[in-house]
Design a protein around this motif. Sequence first.
Motif, PDB file in Angstrom:
ATOM      1  N   ASN A 112      14.735   5.376   3.363  1.00  0.00           N
ATOM      2  CA  ASN A 112      15.498   5.778   4.552  1.00  0.00           C
ATOM      3  C   ASN A 112      14.830   5.395   5.871  1.00  0.00           C
ATOM      4  OD1 ASN A 112      17.505   6.720   2.956  1.00  0.00           O
ATOM      5  ND2 ASN A 112      16.933   8.886   3.119  1.00  0.00           N
ATOM      6  N   LYS A 113      13.561   4.997   5.801  1.00  0.00           N
ATOM      7  CA  LYS A 113      12.893   4.514   7.009  1.00  0.00           C
ATOM      8  C   LYS A 113      13.380   3.122   7.391  1.00  0.00           C
ATOM      9  CE  LYS A 113       8.247   6.088   5.850  1.00  0.00           C
ATOM     10  NZ  LYS A 113       8.357   7.515   6.004  1.00  0.00           N
ATOM     11  N   HIS A 114      14.132   2.470   6.494  1.00  0.00           N
ATOM     12  CA  HIS A 114      14.435   1.047   6.711  1.00  0.00           C
ATOM     13  C   HIS A 114      15.929   0.775   6.797  1.00  0.00           C
ATOM     14  CE1 HIS A 114      10.263  -0.128   6.219  1.00  0.00           C
ATOM     15  NE2 HIS A 114      10.209   0.861   5.353  1.00  0.00           N
ATOM     16  N   ASP A 115      16.239  -0.270   7.575  1.00  0.00           N
ATOM     17  CA  ASP A 115      17.624  -0.712   7.697  1.00  0.00           C
ATOM     18  C   ASP A 115      17.931  -1.614   6.508  1.00  0.00           C
ATOM     19  OD1 ASP A 115      20.042  -1.795   8.315  1.00  0.00           O
ATOM     20  OD2 ASP A 115      19.376  -2.829  10.139  1.00  0.00           O
ATOM     21  N   LEU A 116      18.734  -1.096   5.585  1.00  0.00           N
ATOM     22  CA  LEU A 116      19.042  -1.864   4.374  1.00  0.00           C
ATOM     23  C   LEU A 116      20.464  -2.421   4.434  1.00  0.00           C
ATOM     24  CD1 LEU A 116      17.450   0.546   1.697  1.00  0.00           C
ATOM     25  CD2 LEU A 116      16.363  -1.364   2.899  1.00  0.00           C
ATOM     26  N   TRP A 151      20.640   4.888 -11.959  1.00  0.00           N
ATOM     27  CA  TRP A 151      21.782   4.089 -11.461  1.00  0.00           C
ATOM     28  C   TRP A 151      22.370   4.743 -10.207  1.00  0.00           C
ATOM     29  CZ3 TRP A 151      26.889   3.784 -10.124  1.00  0.00           C
ATOM     30  CH2 TRP A 151      27.566   2.582 -10.326  1.00  0.00           C
ATOM     31  N   LYS A 152      22.568   6.050 -10.296  1.00  0.00           N
ATOM     32  CA  LYS A 152      23.220   6.763  -9.184  1.00  0.00           C
ATOM     33  C   LYS A 152      22.328   6.828  -7.953  1.00  0.00           C
ATOM     34  CE  LYS A 152      26.232   9.260 -12.223  1.00  0.00           C
ATOM     35  NZ  LYS A 152      26.402  10.491 -12.968  1.00  0.00           N
ATOM     36  N   TRP A 153      21.062   6.959  -8.191  1.00  0.00           N
ATOM     37  CA  TRP A 153      20.115   6.969  -7.064  1.00  0.00           C
ATOM     38  C   TRP A 153      20.145   5.608  -6.363  1.00  0.00           C
ATOM     39  CZ3 TRP A 153      15.682   4.445  -5.399  1.00  0.00           C
ATOM     40  CH2 TRP A 153      14.919   5.114  -4.416  1.00  0.00           C
ATOM     41  N   TYR A 154      20.071   4.562  -7.147  1.00  0.00           N
ATOM     42  CA  TYR A 154      20.103   3.178  -6.650  1.00  0.00           C
ATOM     43  C   TYR A 154      21.402   2.952  -5.844  1.00  0.00           C
ATOM     44  CZ  TYR A 154      19.088  -1.900  -7.549  1.00  0.00           C
ATOM     45  OH  TYR A 154      18.778  -3.231  -7.474  1.00  0.00           O
ATOM     46  N   HIS A 155      22.490   3.413  -6.407  1.00  0.00           N
ATOM     47  CA  HIS A 155      23.798   3.235  -5.791  1.00  0.00           C
ATOM     48  C   HIS A 155      23.911   4.011  -4.483  1.00  0.00           C
ATOM     49  CE1 HIS A 155      28.263   4.118  -5.608  1.00  0.00           C
ATOM     50  NE2 HIS A 155      28.260   2.814  -5.729  1.00  0.00           N
ATOM     51  N   ARG A 156      23.407   5.242  -4.508  1.00  0.00           N
ATOM     52  CA  ARG A 156      23.559   6.107  -3.341  1.00  0.00           C
ATOM     53  C   ARG A 156      22.515   5.799  -2.271  1.00  0.00           C
ATOM     54  NH1 ARG A 156      21.093  10.768  -2.019  1.00  0.00           N
ATOM     55  NH2 ARG A 156      20.150  10.941  -4.088  1.00  0.00           N
ATOM     56  N   VAL A 157      21.242   5.767  -2.663  1.00  0.00           N
ATOM     57  CA  VAL A 157      20.182   5.700  -1.664  1.00  0.00           C
ATOM     58  C   VAL A 157      19.971   4.272  -1.163  1.00  0.00           C
ATOM     59  CG1 VAL A 157      17.753   6.219  -1.210  1.00  0.00           C
ATOM     60  CG2 VAL A 157      19.101   7.738  -2.671  1.00  0.00           C
ATOM     61  N   ILE A 158      20.011   3.303  -2.053  1.00  0.00           N
ATOM     62  CA  ILE A 158      19.787   1.923  -1.634  1.00  0.00           C
ATOM     63  C   ILE A 158      21.119   1.266  -1.251  1.00  0.00           C
ATOM     64  CG2 ILE A 158      18.733  -0.312  -2.251  1.00  0.00           C
ATOM     65  CD1 ILE A 158      16.819   2.235  -2.096  1.00  0.00           C
ATOM     66  N   PRO A 201       0.804  -1.221   0.000  1.00  0.00           N
ATOM     67  CA  PRO A 201       0.000   0.000   0.000  1.00  0.00           C
ATOM     68  C   PRO A 201       0.837   1.271   0.000  1.00  0.00           C
ATOM     69  CG  PRO A 201       0.062  -0.942   2.209  1.00  0.00           C
ATOM     70  CD  PRO A 201       0.799  -1.898   1.308  1.00  0.00           C
ATOM     71  N   TYR A 202       2.114   1.177   0.344  1.00  0.00           N
ATOM     72  CA  TYR A 202       2.971   2.370   0.354  1.00  0.00           C
ATOM     73  C   TYR A 202       4.266   2.068  -0.378  1.00  0.00           C
ATOM     74  CZ  TYR A 202      -0.346   3.675   3.920  1.00  0.00           C
ATOM     75  OH  TYR A 202      -1.512   3.943   4.577  1.00  0.00           O
ATOM     76  N   PRO A 203       4.954   3.130  -0.813  1.00  0.00           N
ATOM     77  CA  PRO A 203       6.162   2.890  -1.603  1.00  0.00           C
ATOM     78  C   PRO A 203       7.369   2.398  -0.786  1.00  0.00           C
ATOM     79  CG  PRO A 203       5.421   5.175  -1.803  1.00  0.00           C
ATOM     80  CD  PRO A 203       4.575   4.546  -0.765  1.00  0.00           C
ATOM     81  N   ASN A 204       7.131   1.914   0.408  1.00  0.00           N
ATOM     82  CA  ASN A 204       8.251   1.343   1.159  1.00  0.00           C
ATOM     83  C   ASN A 204       8.138  -0.187   1.210  1.00  0.00           C
ATOM     84  OD1 ASN A 204       6.005   1.159   2.821  1.00  0.00           O
ATOM     85  ND2 ASN A 204       7.217   1.275   4.681  1.00  0.00           N
ATOM     86  N   ARG A 205       7.200  -0.733   0.452  1.00  0.00           N
ATOM     87  CA  ARG A 205       6.894  -2.153   0.591  1.00  0.00           C
ATOM     88  C   ARG A 205       8.128  -3.034   0.362  1.00  0.00           C
ATOM     89  NH1 ARG A 205       5.609  -5.863   2.576  1.00  0.00           N
ATOM     90  NH2 ARG A 205       3.728  -7.122   2.424  1.00  0.00           N
ATOM     91  N   TRP A 206       8.891  -2.731  -0.685  1.00  0.00           N
ATOM     92  CA  TRP A 206      10.071  -3.543  -0.975  1.00  0.00           C
ATOM     93  C   TRP A 206      11.153  -3.347   0.088  1.00  0.00           C
ATOM     94  CZ3 TRP A 206      11.248  -3.319  -7.002  1.00  0.00           C
ATOM     95  CH2 TRP A 206      10.316  -4.131  -7.653  1.00  0.00           C
ATOM     96  N   TRP A 207      11.333  -2.095   0.504  1.00  0.00           N
ATOM     97  CA  TRP A 207      12.409  -1.814   1.473  1.00  0.00           C
ATOM     98  C   TRP A 207      12.081  -2.499   2.802  1.00  0.00           C
ATOM     99  CZ3 TRP A 207      14.689  -0.822  -2.549  1.00  0.00           C
ATOM    100  CH2 TRP A 207      14.284   0.145  -3.467  1.00  0.00           C
TER     101      TRP A 207
END
Length: 635
Positions: free
Chosen positions: A377-381, A399-406, A341-347
């Motif tokens: 950022n709400k999740h411990d990855l 690519w850079k977003w994936y690399h930096r944020v995830i 239901p929210y965009p954090n489902r995968w994280w």
Amino acid sequence: MAKTGKPKEMEGEVYYPSEQVIAQARLKDWDALAEKAGKDLEGFWADEANELEWYKKWDKVLDDSNKPFYKWFVGAKTNIIHNAIDRHLKTHRKNQLALIWESEDGKTERTFSYFAMNREVSRMANIIKAMGVQKGERVTIYMGRVPEIVFAMMACAKIGAIHSVVFGGFSVDSLQGRIDDSNSKLVITCDGSYQNGKIVELKAIVDESIKRCPSVENVIVVKRVGNPVVMESGRDHWYQDLCALPIANGKCVTEVMDAEDPLFILYTSGSTGKPKAILHTHGGYMVGTYSTLKYVFDVNDEDRWWCTADPGWITGHSYLVYGPMINGVTTFMFEGGPSYPYPNRWWQCIERYGITIFYTAPTAIRGLMRFGESWPNKHDLSSLRLLGTVGEPINPEAWKWYHRVIGKETKPIIDTWWQTETGSFMITPTPVVPLKPGSGTRPFFGQEAEIVDEEGNPVPDNTEGYLTLKNPWPAMLRTIYGDDERYVKQYWSKFPGRYTTGDSAKRDSDGYYWIIGRVDDVIKVSGHRLGTAEVESALVSHPAVAEAAAIGLPHDVKGQAIHTFVMLRTGFSPSAELAEELRQHVSTHMGPIARPEDVKFVDKLPKTRSGKIMRRVLKARAQGLPEGDISTLEE
Ligand code: WT7
């Protein structure tokens, strides 16, 4: 990955692997192995095959006496299930988790050890056999993302039946065409599936499709949703009821197969006509998916691997089901999508299950990027070790977003280029390879890619051309099921002696490959492959439509979106309502992924003098670009 400690000078923006990544990597010397495989292709693949178990070893690694009908591990006896399940039961892996599953609503978690996988797959295998399905016969599987889809695929393989999985997002026409073409006797489905909280009525779509498929004798229905369905007595059977029968015990002997025996067919869109049934085999596909996953994602027994693809696509076949299980890792499968239901489902799932390797598509990354960083950022990855991408070119920004944020700037991004036809990764880095955002780097061990011009001559570096592959590989398609001629024509005729990928690409001066896109009439919508011809026939099946053309145009999230041009039959006039009705018509017939972005009514379509629609011209016009060579355009 850090931009420091350059081991060698390279062109452009380069991300070098950190010392920690190198220290962890199973394979440290990429060049050495590439060189070895380059000198001795058969030796390389024989070594890989020797890491697996065979009932009988091969007489010959590669038989290329009847090109392009290559054969691998000729004379060997095996079954992919022997390596994906049976052999693990003799080791510590027996009680390790093979599959973890979470429901879309997050309320149910189901887990299966390798021991339990054997029981479930055997049970389903006995049921399929009891339906009269024999070795070599086809079974169509049309289900949501539930553990039973994995059991169904593996059960077919175990008894030597050929599975044909149809993506659960397709609709009546697509399903009917695929059941009919494969001549399946048995269809395995679910009552329904969940999609973003809504129910997709899979069984009803099956009912509608098989009205026109005389081959189907039985339908097995896995109860998942509990929506009302019509069960035709004698033909339709609830899976849960069948499981209570004595034949459905958890013991079934794995069928001994020739390495070259068919494992599955999977339909994919080509440049013309109806989708093609790509055929893969037990032996070569088993070795190819095993070896590529091992080197490229460096998997080990402690990993929790998550490939977000649906089992209905090749990515799901090779890297959700077979590759991970042959390697004995724990696979995670999620029923839902990234933002419901929210965009954090995968994280949330990454955190909850301690996912170590995460493999997804650029379209998903672009989509999630739009919701902003606060969701991940709400999740411990921090469990993540490697990230991967597949399906279409990844734009450097994503690519850079994936690399930096995830990836917190420390995890390599493994950009894997391959196709339904290739079965396994073809152009891809391994964790120790320096990365350039947007490039899949270099061909996998034993492969050579070459970019050529219209005449088949290699083009200079940094020049666009046709991407071709020079060497055979074990997981390569063997043919188009039931159509050898089309196989030869489609893949091996434009540039004789080499495999034509259908993609255009460039190579830079470091030998890195940059995929540009399809050169044929294939559209990649959210990474899903659709043919313009299929969309056009869906449109033309509407009573108002005389002729139609479909093209792909760039889209921020989907990569490409479908745009259509329609000529109406006399007696019909253009209106916004009709346009909407036509979009809905395509969606109902093919599935929601094929729903056109827009429908434009036109008086005529640009055609060649021989009557072929010039989609290239429509595309150029729509983007305000030069129309190119229009000398063949009809007056
Ligand atoms: C086409 C194959 C097998 C993976 C899922 C898609 C495009 C695939 C990449 C990538 C750039 C890519 C190509 C290819 N593609 N991966 N990493 N970078 N483009 O399989 O549906 O058979 O589609 O997907 O255009 O030809 P598929």
